[in-house]
Scaffold this motif. Structure first.
Motif, short mmCIF file in Angstrom:
data_model
loop_
_atom_site.label_atom_id
_atom_site.label_comp_id
_atom_site.label_asym_id
_atom_site.label_seq_id
_atom_site.Cartn_x
_atom_site.Cartn_y
_atom_site.Cartn_z
N GLU A 1 0.81 -1.22 0.00
CA GLU A 1 0.00 0.00 0.00
C GLU A 1 0.85 1.27 0.00
OE1 GLU A 1 -2.12 0.82 3.74
OE2 GLU A 1 -1.00 -0.87 4.61
N TYR A 2 2.15 1.14 0.32
CA TYR A 2 3.02 2.31 0.36
C TYR A 2 4.03 2.35 -0.80
CZ TYR A 2 1.52 2.14 5.28
OH TYR A 2 0.78 2.07 6.45
N GLN A 3 4.07 1.32 -1.62
CA GLN A 3 5.15 1.22 -2.59
C GLN A 3 5.14 2.31 -3.65
OE1 GLN A 3 5.39 -2.76 -4.15
NE2 GLN A 3 6.05 -3.62 -2.21
N ASP A 4 3.98 2.93 -3.88
CA ASP A 4 3.93 4.01 -4.86
C ASP A 4 4.88 5.15 -4.51
OD1 ASP A 4 2.17 2.78 -6.53
OD2 ASP A 4 0.40 3.92 -5.88
N ILE A 5 5.18 5.31 -3.22
CA ILE A 5 6.04 6.41 -2.82
C ILE A 5 7.44 6.26 -3.39
CG2 ILE A 5 6.99 5.49 -0.64
CD1 ILE A 5 6.36 8.28 0.58
N LEU A 6 7.88 5.03 -3.64
CA LEU A 6 9.19 4.81 -4.26
C LEU A 6 9.18 5.34 -5.69
CD1 LEU A 6 10.01 1.19 -3.03
CD2 LEU A 6 10.66 3.37 -1.98
N LYS A 7 8.07 5.11 -6.40
CA LYS A 7 7.94 5.63 -7.77
C LYS A 7 7.90 7.15 -7.78
CE LYS A 7 4.20 3.38 -8.61
NZ LYS A 7 2.98 2.88 -9.28
N PHE A 8 7.12 7.73 -6.84
CA PHE A 8 7.02 9.19 -6.79
C PHE A 8 8.38 9.83 -6.58
CE2 PHE A 8 2.55 8.44 -4.87
CZ PHE A 8 2.02 8.23 -6.13
N ARG A 9 9.18 9.24 -5.69
CA ARG A 9 10.51 9.80 -5.42
C ARG A 9 11.39 9.70 -6.67
NH1 ARG A 9 14.13 11.43 -1.42
NH2 ARG A 9 12.19 12.34 -0.60
N ALA A 10 11.41 8.54 -7.31
CA ALA A 10 12.24 8.37 -8.50
C ALA A 10 11.82 9.32 -9.62
CB ALA A 10 12.17 6.92 -8.99
N MET A 11 10.50 9.45 -9.84
CA MET A 11 10.02 10.33 -10.91
C MET A 11 10.28 11.79 -10.58
SD MET A 11 6.54 8.45 -12.31
CE MET A 11 5.74 8.27 -10.71
N LYS A 12 10.21 12.17 -9.32
CA LYS A 12 10.51 13.54 -8.93
C LYS A 12 11.96 13.88 -9.24
CE LYS A 12 11.53 14.60 -4.73
NZ LYS A 12 11.49 14.83 -3.26
N VAL A 13 12.86 12.97 -8.87
CA VAL A 13 14.29 13.21 -9.12
C VAL A 13 14.56 13.29 -10.63
CG1 VAL A 13 16.61 12.27 -8.86
CG2 VAL A 13 14.99 12.10 -6.97
N ILE A 14 13.93 12.41 -11.40
CA ILE A 14 14.12 12.43 -12.85
C ILE A 14 13.63 13.75 -13.44
CG2 ILE A 14 13.36 11.38 -15.03
CD1 ILE A 14 13.30 8.68 -13.51
N ALA A 15 12.44 14.18 -12.99
CA ALA A 15 11.86 15.43 -13.52
C ALA A 15 12.72 16.63 -13.16
CB ALA A 15 10.44 15.60 -12.99
N GLN A 16 13.41 16.58 -12.03
CA GLN A 16 14.25 17.69 -11.58
C GLN A 16 15.60 17.73 -12.29
OE1 GLN A 16 14.41 16.71 -7.42
NE2 GLN A 16 12.91 18.30 -6.85
N SER A 17 15.95 16.66 -12.97
CA SER A 17 17.31 16.49 -13.48
C SER A 17 17.49 17.07 -14.89
CB SER A 17 17.68 15.01 -13.48
OG SER A 17 17.56 14.46 -12.19
N GLY A 18 18.74 17.17 -15.29
CA GLY A 18 19.07 17.61 -16.63
C GLY A 18 19.19 19.12 -16.77
N ASN A 19 19.46 19.56 -17.99
CA ASN A 19 19.64 20.98 -18.26
C ASN A 19 18.31 21.73 -18.36
OD1 ASN A 19 22.47 20.70 -18.38
ND2 ASN A 19 22.36 20.05 -20.53
N ASN A 20 17.23 20.99 -18.53
CA ASN A 20 15.92 21.62 -18.67
C ASN A 20 14.91 20.92 -17.77
OD1 ASN A 20 13.93 23.36 -19.65
ND2 ASN A 20 13.44 21.99 -21.38
N PRO A 21 15.06 21.04 -16.47
CA PRO A 21 14.18 20.32 -15.53
C PRO A 21 12.73 20.78 -15.65
CG PRO A 21 15.49 21.94 -14.36
CD PRO A 21 16.04 21.90 -15.75
N ASP A 22 11.82 19.85 -15.46
CA ASP A 22 10.39 20.15 -15.48
C ASP A 22 9.94 20.38 -14.03
OD1 ASP A 22 7.60 20.17 -15.67
OD2 ASP A 22 7.61 18.81 -17.39
N VAL A 23 10.02 21.62 -13.60
CA VAL A 23 9.74 21.96 -12.21
C VAL A 23 8.29 21.66 -11.85
CG1 VAL A 23 9.70 23.82 -10.51
CG2 VAL A 23 11.56 23.71 -12.19
N GLU A 24 7.38 21.98 -12.75
CA GLU A 24 5.96 21.76 -12.47
C GLU A 24 5.67 20.27 -12.27
OE1 GLU A 24 1.50 22.59 -14.38
OE2 GLU A 24 3.31 23.37 -15.38
#
Length: 213
Positions: free
Chosen positions: A149-172
């Motif tokens: 029931e809590y495992q989705d939080i692992l995906k949210f963290r990974a996707m947040k880090v990915i979205a924040q990364s790179g030269n053109n991060p997607d802040v929204e």
């Protein structure tokens, strides 16, 4: 319950990316370790002492810093009336004095050393919080230790880090995943406090031994 590979597949489906599996698993693994104390259950590991032996092999998921209590029976006859002595932790710089348990390069040590004549057969009960399974590219078919029931939080963290990364991060987008993570974290903390303050499932009564109630 999803495996590590299934979590990765869900991440890639929701947020196509060029990150390696090693990196994505690393994001999830680090966060799992960070929040584990809010999620760990309490387990009981038992063994009987051996005459003249101080060191013992215990459960592979047991770390000395996750041990909550150690009890050693006062008799080799376990019939509910034997009583138990509480052993205290002794660190690397502490003097062994009284009734202690300690880490000995991965082995579990007890002091005083059981007598060579009469020290065998005493029951040892260790209450501990098991360590989580460490995720890696070699454990793709493994189910993470976190409750389903809590495992989705692992995906949210990974996707947040990915979205924040790179030269053109997607802040929204990163902020959206952060909000989802926050909602799940709030539930995890609420459930943790409910468990912490309710009557423990495993209780010890000196006159009755261990019971489930």
């Amino acid at each position: 319950m999803p495996t590590v590979q299934q979590l990765i597949d869900e991440i890639d489906a929701r947020l196509p990316n060029t990150f390696t599996n090693t990196l994505k698993i690393g994001f999830m693994n680090s966060f799992q370790n960070e929040i584990w104390r809010l999620l760990a259950s309490t387990e009981i590991y038992e063994f009987d002492t051996i005459a003249g032996q101080a060191l013992y092999t215990v459960a592979s998921d047991m770390r000395i810093d996750m041990v909550k209590s150690v009890l050693v029976s006062n008799s080799t006859v376990i019939d509910g009336s034997e009583g138990y002595t509480t052993y205290e932790y002794a660190g690397p710089d502490d003097e062994l004095n009284g009734s202690n348990y300690y880490d000995a390069l991965g082995s579990f040590g007890i002091y005083p050393v059981p007598s060579t004549a009469t020290g065998g057969g005493y029951n040892v009960k260790i209450s501990y919080e098991p360590s989580p399974v460490q995720l890696s590219t070699g454990t793709l078919t493994t189910i993470p230790s976190i409750n389903a029931e809590y495992q989705d939080i692992l995906k949210f963290r990974a996707m947040k880090v990915i979205a924040q990364s790179g030269n053109n991060p997607d802040v929204e987008l990163a902020n959206n995943y952060q909000r989802e993570e926050d909602v799940m974290m709030k539930k995890i903390k609420m459930d943790y406090h409910k468990r912490k303050f309710r009557k423990p499932r495993d209780t010890y009564r000196r006159s009755e031994g261990w019971s489930n109630g």
